[in-house]
Design a protein around this motif. Structure first.
Motif, PDB file in Angstrom:
ATOM      1  N   LEU A   1       3.528   9.581   1.689  1.00  0.00           N
ATOM      2  CA  LEU A   1       2.138   9.483   2.121  1.00  0.00           C
ATOM      3  C   LEU A   1       1.915   8.079   2.662  1.00  0.00           C
ATOM      4  CD1 LEU A   1       0.368  11.082  -1.013  1.00  0.00           C
ATOM      5  CD2 LEU A   1       1.493  12.243   0.904  1.00  0.00           C
ATOM      6  N   THR A   2       1.314   7.988   3.839  1.00  0.00           N
ATOM      7  CA  THR A   2       1.114   6.683   4.466  1.00  0.00           C
ATOM      8  C   THR A   2      -0.354   6.486   4.823  1.00  0.00           C
ATOM      9  OG1 THR A   2       3.340   6.798   5.408  1.00  0.00           O
ATOM     10  CG2 THR A   2       1.850   5.155   6.318  1.00  0.00           C
ATOM     11  N   THR A   3      -0.899   5.352   4.384  1.00  0.00           N
ATOM     12  CA  THR A   3      -2.272   4.959   4.698  1.00  0.00           C
ATOM     13  C   THR A   3      -2.208   3.730   5.606  1.00  0.00           C
ATOM     14  OG1 THR A   3      -2.572   3.357   2.898  1.00  0.00           O
ATOM     15  CG2 THR A   3      -2.868   5.706   2.346  1.00  0.00           C
ATOM     16  N   PRO A   4      -3.338   3.197   6.032  1.00  0.00           N
ATOM     17  CA  PRO A   4      -3.276   2.005   6.886  1.00  0.00           C
ATOM     18  C   PRO A   4      -2.499   0.839   6.278  1.00  0.00           C
ATOM     19  CG  PRO A   4      -5.450   2.962   7.029  1.00  0.00           C
ATOM     20  CD  PRO A   4      -4.722   3.728   5.955  1.00  0.00           C
ATOM     21  N   ARG A   5      -2.555   0.678   4.947  1.00  0.00           N
ATOM     22  CA  ARG A   5      -1.910  -0.475   4.326  1.00  0.00           C
ATOM     23  C   ARG A   5      -0.789  -0.130   3.354  1.00  0.00           C
ATOM     24  NH1 ARG A   5      -6.611  -4.010   1.746  1.00  0.00           N
ATOM     25  NH2 ARG A   5      -7.335  -1.956   1.068  1.00  0.00           N
ATOM     26  N   LEU A   6      -0.658   1.130   2.978  1.00  0.00           N
ATOM     27  CA  LEU A   6       0.253   1.485   1.894  1.00  0.00           C
ATOM     28  C   LEU A   6       1.212   2.601   2.279  1.00  0.00           C
ATOM     29  CD1 LEU A   6      -2.395   1.660  -0.976  1.00  0.00           C
ATOM     30  CD2 LEU A   6      -0.920  -0.286  -0.416  1.00  0.00           C
ATOM     31  N   VAL A   7       2.348   2.600   1.591  1.00  0.00           N
ATOM     32  CA  VAL A   7       3.282   3.726   1.628  1.00  0.00           C
ATOM     33  C   VAL A   7       3.455   4.212   0.204  1.00  0.00           C
ATOM     34  CG1 VAL A   7       5.636   4.483   2.133  1.00  0.00           C
ATOM     35  CG2 VAL A   7       4.483   2.892   3.690  1.00  0.00           C
ATOM     36  N   LEU A   8       3.253   5.513  -0.021  1.00  0.00           N
ATOM     37  CA  LEU A   8       3.418   6.118  -1.334  1.00  0.00           C
ATOM     38  C   LEU A   8       4.572   7.100  -1.241  1.00  0.00           C
ATOM     39  CD1 LEU A   8       0.185   5.677  -0.738  1.00  0.00           C
ATOM     40  CD2 LEU A   8      -0.084   6.909  -2.878  1.00  0.00           C
ATOM     41  N   ARG A   9       5.574   6.937  -2.107  1.00  0.00           N
ATOM     42  CA  ARG A   9       6.695   7.869  -2.101  1.00  0.00           C
ATOM     43  C   ARG A   9       7.327   7.923  -3.495  1.00  0.00           C
ATOM     44  NH1 ARG A   9       9.176   3.370   0.713  1.00  0.00           N
ATOM     45  NH2 ARG A   9      10.971   2.593  -0.464  1.00  0.00           N
TER      46      ARG A   9
ATOM     47  N   GLU B   1      -7.599   2.756  -2.124  1.00  0.00           N
ATOM     48  CA  GLU B   1      -6.855   3.342  -1.009  1.00  0.00           C
ATOM     49  C   GLU B   1      -5.760   4.285  -1.503  1.00  0.00           C
ATOM     50  OE1 GLU B   1      -4.409   1.626   2.867  1.00  0.00           O
ATOM     51  OE2 GLU B   1      -6.188   0.575   2.134  1.00  0.00           O
ATOM     52  N   MET B   2      -5.057   3.915  -2.575  1.00  0.00           N
ATOM     53  CA  MET B   2      -3.990   4.781  -3.054  1.00  0.00           C
ATOM     54  C   MET B   2      -4.551   6.021  -3.750  1.00  0.00           C
ATOM     55  SD  MET B   2      -2.542   2.114  -5.885  1.00  0.00           S
ATOM     56  CE  MET B   2      -2.408   2.590  -7.611  1.00  0.00           C
ATOM     57  N   ARG B   3      -5.708   5.891  -4.444  1.00  0.00           N
ATOM     58  CA  ARG B   3      -6.337   7.074  -5.029  1.00  0.00           C
ATOM     59  C   ARG B   3      -6.850   7.991  -3.931  1.00  0.00           C
ATOM     60  NH1 ARG B   3     -10.261   7.971  -9.405  1.00  0.00           N
ATOM     61  NH2 ARG B   3      -9.791   5.891 -10.211  1.00  0.00           N
TER      62      ARG B   3
ATOM     63  N   THR C   1      -5.033  12.620 -12.023  1.00  0.00           N
ATOM     64  CA  THR C   1      -4.391  11.424 -11.486  1.00  0.00           C
ATOM     65  C   THR C   1      -4.494  10.260 -12.458  1.00  0.00           C
ATOM     66  OG1 THR C   1      -6.357  10.559 -10.361  1.00  0.00           O
ATOM     67  CG2 THR C   1      -4.982  12.134  -9.134  1.00  0.00           C
ATOM     68  N   GLY C   2      -3.537   9.360 -12.350  1.00  0.00           N
ATOM     69  CA  GLY C   2      -3.534   8.104 -13.082  1.00  0.00           C
ATOM     70  C   GLY C   2      -2.781   7.079 -12.257  1.00  0.00           C
ATOM     71  N   SER C   3      -2.949   5.813 -12.569  1.00  0.00           N
ATOM     72  CA  SER C   3      -2.296   4.803 -11.736  1.00  0.00           C
ATOM     73  C   SER C   3      -2.238   3.459 -12.443  1.00  0.00           C
ATOM     74  CB  SER C   3      -3.045   4.638 -10.407  1.00  0.00           C
ATOM     75  OG  SER C   3      -4.347   4.119 -10.640  1.00  0.00           O
ATOM     76  N   TRP C   4      -1.421   2.581 -11.882  1.00  0.00           N
ATOM     77  CA  TRP C   4      -1.455   1.171 -12.253  1.00  0.00           C
ATOM     78  C   TRP C   4      -1.114   0.330 -11.034  1.00  0.00           C
ATOM     79  CZ3 TRP C   4       3.010  -1.743 -11.717  1.00  0.00           C
ATOM     80  CH2 TRP C   4       4.237  -1.077 -11.772  1.00  0.00           C
ATOM     81  N   LEU C   5      -1.632  -0.878 -11.036  1.00  0.00           N
ATOM     82  CA  LEU C   5      -1.437  -1.808  -9.927  1.00  0.00           C
ATOM     83  C   LEU C   5      -1.253  -3.193 -10.522  1.00  0.00           C
ATOM     84  CD1 LEU C   5      -1.615  -1.674  -6.770  1.00  0.00           C
ATOM     85  CD2 LEU C   5      -4.017  -2.351  -7.005  1.00  0.00           C
ATOM     86  N   LYS C   6      -0.219  -3.899 -10.081  1.00  0.00           N
ATOM     87  CA  LYS C   6       0.013  -5.224 -10.662  1.00  0.00           C
ATOM     88  C   LYS C   6      -1.148  -6.154 -10.321  1.00  0.00           C
ATOM     89  CE  LYS C   6       2.936  -7.504  -7.173  1.00  0.00           C
ATOM     90  NZ  LYS C   6       4.239  -8.193  -7.013  1.00  0.00           N
TER      91      LYS C   6
ATOM     92  N   HIS D   1       3.375  -2.123  -0.444  1.00  0.00           N
ATOM     93  CA  HIS D   1       2.471  -2.840   0.453  1.00  0.00           C
ATOM     94  C   HIS D   1       3.277  -3.945   1.117  1.00  0.00           C
ATOM     95  CE1 HIS D   1      -1.014  -4.807   2.088  1.00  0.00           C
ATOM     96  NE2 HIS D   1      -0.840  -5.902   1.336  1.00  0.00           N
ATOM     97  N   ASN D   2       3.403  -3.883   2.429  1.00  0.00           N
ATOM     98  CA  ASN D   2       4.244  -4.842   3.156  1.00  0.00           C
ATOM     99  C   ASN D   2       5.651  -4.891   2.570  1.00  0.00           C
ATOM    100  OD1 ASN D   2       2.097  -5.513   4.848  1.00  0.00           O
ATOM    101  ND2 ASN D   2       1.438  -7.201   3.550  1.00  0.00           N
TER     102      ASN D   2
END
Length: 215
Positions: A15-23, A128-130, A112-117, A89-90
């Protein structure tokens, strides 16, 4: 020779957004996930997770994360699945966004659940990732409902939920690590979803949906 993606289609989903790649996280990317987690996710003693995995000693954190990734892979079936998506991200690994479902073909509901440093927080990347996984759930998996939850004190997470249109869906009390916490459930439908002003790019969906028997 048969490719690994052909053998395990979740590896082909991107999945690709303007700033992120999710895989889906591969074995060779687990060290990057561990390093991101070790860099810090939350303030000490204020874990937002029902399982306080981030508070493990540094030497135990890596093996615990690896076991979790392998367990989720091994347990994927049409009846119950957890998709763990790494966030880049980058070209830097910055977190994880997971999507899980039970009896999806009947219930059409994902959680859904998530974490971000910490160094990646405060820039709208969590929203954006959600938005990416919710867009994927509604537009590609054809889910009817997306649910999530957060400790009632976790205003940052609940703010992200409200900004995307989630509605409050009840509070319950449970053991949250060593403490008892009030937990706020939230619920989103395609009708209430406040869509982002960008279009999600998706690769590998057909093979992933076929793998899990999603109709």
């Amino acid at each position: 020779m048969t490719s690994l993606t052909a053998l395990w289609p979740p590896f082909g989903l991107t999945l690709t957004t303007p700033r992120l790649v999710l895989r889906t996280i591969r074995d060779e990317e687990i060290p990057a996930a561990v390093e991101a987690a070790r860099s810090g996710i939350h303030d000490a003693g204020r874990s937002p997770f029902s399982n306080p995995w981030t508070e493990l000693p540094a030497e135990e954190l890596g093996p615990n994360m690896a076991r979790w990734y392998w367990k989720c892979r091994a347990g994927m079936s049409p009846e119950s699945w957890t998709l763990l998506l790494g966030i880049w991200h980058n070209d830097e690994f910055i977190g994880c966004q997971d999507v899980e479902a039970k009896n999806f073909n009947a219930l059409k509901t994902v959680n859904t659940g998530s974490w971000l440093k910490q160094s990646a927080q405060g820039r709208g990347l969590g929203k954006e990732m959600r938005a990416a996984v919710v867009s994927y759930a509604f537009d590609h998996l054809k889910a009817d409902v997306a649910e999530s939850e957060a400790a009632a004190w976790n205003e940052r997470s609940l703010r992200v939920s409200r900004s995307l249109g989630y509605e409050l869906n009840g509070v319950y009390r449970t053991s949250w690590g060593p403490k008892t916490e009030a937990v706020q459930r939230v619920r989103l439908t395609p009708e209430s979803f406040k869509r982002p002003d960008w279009t999600l790019q998706v690769e590998g969906h057909v093979e992933f949906a076929r793998f899990l028997g999603i109709q």
